[in-house]
Design a protein around this motif. Structure first.
Motif, PDB file in Angstrom:
ATOM      1  N   VAL A   1       0.847  -1.197   0.000  1.00  0.00           N
ATOM      2  CA  VAL A   1       0.000   0.000   0.000  1.00  0.00           C
ATOM      3  C   VAL A   1       0.881   1.245   0.000  1.00  0.00           C
ATOM      4  O   VAL A   1       1.893   1.300   0.710  1.00  0.00           O
ATOM      5  CB  VAL A   1      -0.951   0.003   1.214  1.00  0.00           C
ATOM      6  CG1 VAL A   1      -1.717   1.322   1.307  1.00  0.00           C
ATOM      7  CG2 VAL A   1      -1.929  -1.167   1.122  1.00  0.00           C
ATOM      8  N   MET A   2       0.497   2.246  -0.785  1.00  0.00           N
ATOM      9  CA  MET A   2       1.229   3.508  -0.865  1.00  0.00           C
ATOM     10  C   MET A   2       0.288   4.679  -0.588  1.00  0.00           C
ATOM     11  O   MET A   2      -0.830   4.706  -1.108  1.00  0.00           O
ATOM     12  CB  MET A   2       1.837   3.695  -2.253  1.00  0.00           C
ATOM     13  CG  MET A   2       2.825   2.625  -2.676  1.00  0.00           C
ATOM     14  SD  MET A   2       3.664   3.057  -4.229  1.00  0.00           S
ATOM     15  CE  MET A   2       2.277   3.186  -5.354  1.00  0.00           C
ATOM     16  N   PHE A   3       0.780   5.630   0.217  1.00  0.00           N
ATOM     17  CA  PHE A   3       0.054   6.873   0.482  1.00  0.00           C
ATOM     18  C   PHE A   3       0.850   8.040  -0.096  1.00  0.00           C
ATOM     19  O   PHE A   3       2.069   8.137   0.120  1.00  0.00           O
ATOM     20  CB  PHE A   3      -0.090   7.127   1.988  1.00  0.00           C
ATOM     21  CG  PHE A   3      -1.073   6.234   2.696  1.00  0.00           C
ATOM     22  CD1 PHE A   3      -1.834   5.290   2.029  1.00  0.00           C
ATOM     23  CD2 PHE A   3      -1.222   6.342   4.074  1.00  0.00           C
ATOM     24  CE1 PHE A   3      -2.730   4.472   2.703  1.00  0.00           C
ATOM     25  CE2 PHE A   3      -2.115   5.536   4.766  1.00  0.00           C
ATOM     26  CZ  PHE A   3      -2.870   4.603   4.076  1.00  0.00           C
ATOM     27  N   GLY A   4       0.166   8.951  -0.760  1.00  0.00           N
ATOM     28  CA  GLY A   4       0.776  10.212  -1.133  1.00  0.00           C
ATOM     29  C   GLY A   4       0.896  11.119   0.082  1.00  0.00           C
ATOM     30  O   GLY A   4       0.487  10.757   1.193  1.00  0.00           O
ATOM     31  N   PRO A   5       1.433  12.330  -0.096  1.00  0.00           N
ATOM     32  CA  PRO A   5       1.557  13.246   1.039  1.00  0.00           C
ATOM     33  C   PRO A   5       0.200  13.726   1.549  1.00  0.00           C
ATOM     34  O   PRO A   5      -0.764  13.817   0.798  1.00  0.00           O
ATOM     35  CB  PRO A   5       2.369  14.423   0.466  1.00  0.00           C
ATOM     36  CG  PRO A   5       2.168  14.339  -1.006  1.00  0.00           C
ATOM     37  CD  PRO A   5       1.996  12.892  -1.335  1.00  0.00           C
ATOM     38  N   ARG A   6       0.146  13.962   2.850  1.00  0.00           N
ATOM     39  CA  ARG A   6      -1.009  14.562   3.520  1.00  0.00           C
ATOM     40  C   ARG A   6      -2.273  13.713   3.431  1.00  0.00           C
ATOM     41  O   ARG A   6      -3.389  14.242   3.449  1.00  0.00           O
ATOM     42  CB  ARG A   6      -1.277  15.981   3.000  1.00  0.00           C
ATOM     43  CG  ARG A   6      -0.174  16.966   3.294  1.00  0.00           C
ATOM     44  CD  ARG A   6      -0.456  18.338   2.717  1.00  0.00           C
ATOM     45  NE  ARG A   6      -0.587  18.291   1.270  1.00  0.00           N
ATOM     46  CZ  ARG A   6       0.422  18.289   0.416  1.00  0.00           C
ATOM     47  NH1 ARG A   6       1.669  18.343   0.871  1.00  0.00           N
ATOM     48  NH2 ARG A   6       0.213  18.243  -0.886  1.00  0.00           N
ATOM     49  N   VAL A   7      -2.132  12.412   3.332  1.00  0.00           N
ATOM     50  CA  VAL A   7      -3.302  11.530   3.419  1.00  0.00           C
ATOM     51  C   VAL A   7      -3.763  11.493   4.873  1.00  0.00           C
ATOM     52  O   VAL A   7      -2.940  11.369   5.794  1.00  0.00           O
ATOM     53  CB  VAL A   7      -2.973  10.110   2.912  1.00  0.00           C
ATOM     54  CG1 VAL A   7      -4.090   9.133   3.265  1.00  0.00           C
ATOM     55  CG2 VAL A   7      -2.741  10.133   1.411  1.00  0.00           C
ATOM     56  N   GLY A   8      -5.067  11.613   5.091  1.00  0.00           N
ATOM     57  CA  GLY A   8      -5.613  11.580   6.447  1.00  0.00           C
ATOM     58  C   GLY A   8      -6.564  10.420   6.627  1.00  0.00           C
ATOM     59  O   GLY A   8      -7.506  10.257   5.832  1.00  0.00           O
TER      60      GLY A   8
ATOM     61  N   ILE B   1      -3.258   5.463  -2.520  1.00  0.00           N
ATOM     62  CA  ILE B   1      -4.104   6.601  -2.147  1.00  0.00           C
ATOM     63  C   ILE B   1      -3.337   7.889  -2.437  1.00  0.00           C
ATOM     64  O   ILE B   1      -2.241   8.108  -1.896  1.00  0.00           O
ATOM     65  CB  ILE B   1      -4.511   6.525  -0.662  1.00  0.00           C
ATOM     66  CG1 ILE B   1      -5.315   5.242  -0.410  1.00  0.00           C
ATOM     67  CG2 ILE B   1      -5.330   7.752  -0.270  1.00  0.00           C
ATOM     68  CD1 ILE B   1      -5.782   5.058   1.007  1.00  0.00           C
ATOM     69  N   GLY B   2      -3.903   8.726  -3.294  1.00  0.00           N
ATOM     70  CA  GLY B   2      -3.237   9.951  -3.708  1.00  0.00           C
ATOM     71  C   GLY B   2      -3.194  11.013  -2.623  1.00  0.00           C
ATOM     72  O   GLY B   2      -3.942  10.981  -1.639  1.00  0.00           O
ATOM     73  N   GLY B   3      -2.310  11.972  -2.817  1.00  0.00           N
ATOM     74  CA  GLY B   3      -2.082  13.028  -1.833  1.00  0.00           C
ATOM     75  C   GLY B   3      -3.335  13.808  -1.481  1.00  0.00           C
ATOM     76  O   GLY B   3      -4.216  14.031  -2.312  1.00  0.00           O
ATOM     77  N   ASP B   4      -3.418  14.204  -0.219  1.00  0.00           N
ATOM     78  CA  ASP B   4      -4.506  15.030   0.314  1.00  0.00           C
ATOM     79  C   ASP B   4      -5.854  14.317   0.358  1.00  0.00           C
ATOM     80  O   ASP B   4      -6.884  14.955   0.567  1.00  0.00           O
ATOM     81  CB  ASP B   4      -4.669  16.340  -0.464  1.00  0.00           C
ATOM     82  CG  ASP B   4      -3.524  17.300  -0.183  1.00  0.00           C
ATOM     83  OD1 ASP B   4      -3.372  17.724   0.970  1.00  0.00           O
ATOM     84  OD2 ASP B   4      -2.775  17.615  -1.127  1.00  0.00           O
ATOM     85  N   ALA B   5      -5.860  12.998   0.171  1.00  0.00           N
ATOM     86  CA  ALA B   5      -7.115  12.256   0.302  1.00  0.00           C
ATOM     87  C   ALA B   5      -7.497  12.128   1.766  1.00  0.00           C
ATOM     88  O   ALA B   5      -6.634  12.023   2.645  1.00  0.00           O
ATOM     89  CB  ALA B   5      -6.990  10.872  -0.331  1.00  0.00           C
TER      90      ALA B   5
END
Length: 202
Positions: free
Chosen positions: A100-107, A138-142
């Motif tokens: 699993v990968m998260f972009g920046p600022r995922v909440g 999951i892309g950034g800021d999601a």
């Protein structure tokens, strides 16, 4: 039931409970060190993040700064990567699969509050678990809201606000987040054909 037991079972609980406050205090001390450690001090950072999390597998990388409510209620699979400034409000469990990968600022926000204003003003709150499957990006800021499940192999577009479960094998985006289309065999064949020499060596 203790306030911790109520919290983890989805019941109303008081966050200022002594036991819960002590857990957060200990975690925040480790998290402060993690977020301010020398970027090249891999051993210290690896040790601290594994102590903060409730469970993990191999090949874990979480880029500082990162923020948790408790840490111990977050469980991640193998090959997990989170970019800068991700937030895990894990008053309930956050369970993340492999690759699993998260972009920046995922909440990821398991924390929520009663609709009734009098109950809400009393300080009572509750949480609902978040579950993310394998091979998810999951892309950034999601923003992933309380009680959400995201299926395997799914992509969540940047800036999405996820308020309903998202099934496996799809691309979803928007506010509110909705399925745009299914991922199909042509997606796989396109990338494998475009980079055939790389895939031939796997």
């Amino acid at each position: 039931m203790t306030e911790k037991e109520k919290m983890l079972s989805g019941e109303l609980y008081l966050a200022n409970d002594k036991e819960l406050s002590e857990i957060r205090k200990n975690m925040l001390s480790k998290l402060h060190t993690y977020n301010h450690a020398d970027y090249n001090d891999y051993k210290l950072r690896d040790k601290l993040i594994k102590e903060i999390l409730g469970g993990h597998k191999t090949n874990l990388k979480i880029t500082a700064p990162v923020f948790f409510d408790y840490g111990i209620n977050t469980y991640v699979g193998k090959n997990f990567y989170a970019n800068f400034n991700c937030i895990f409000l894990d008053v309930s469990t956050i369970t993340i699969g492999d690759n699993v990968m998260f972009g920046p600022r995922v909440g990821l926000y398991t924390a929520t509050h009663p609709i009734d204003s009098e109950v809400r003003s009393s300080g009572l709150e509750y949480g609902l678990p978040i579950t993310i499957g394998n091979n998810v990006w999951i892309g950034g800021d999601a923003t992933i809201n309380p009680g959400i499940t995201i299926g395997d192999n799914t992509i969540i577009g940047s800036g999405s606000v996820v308020i309903k479960d998202i099934p496996s094998n799809c691309i979803a985006a928007g506010n509110p987040c909705k399925v745009i289309r299914k991922i199909n065999d042509s997606d796989k064949s396109y990338w494998q054909a475009k980079h055939k020499s790389y895939f031939d060596n796997l």
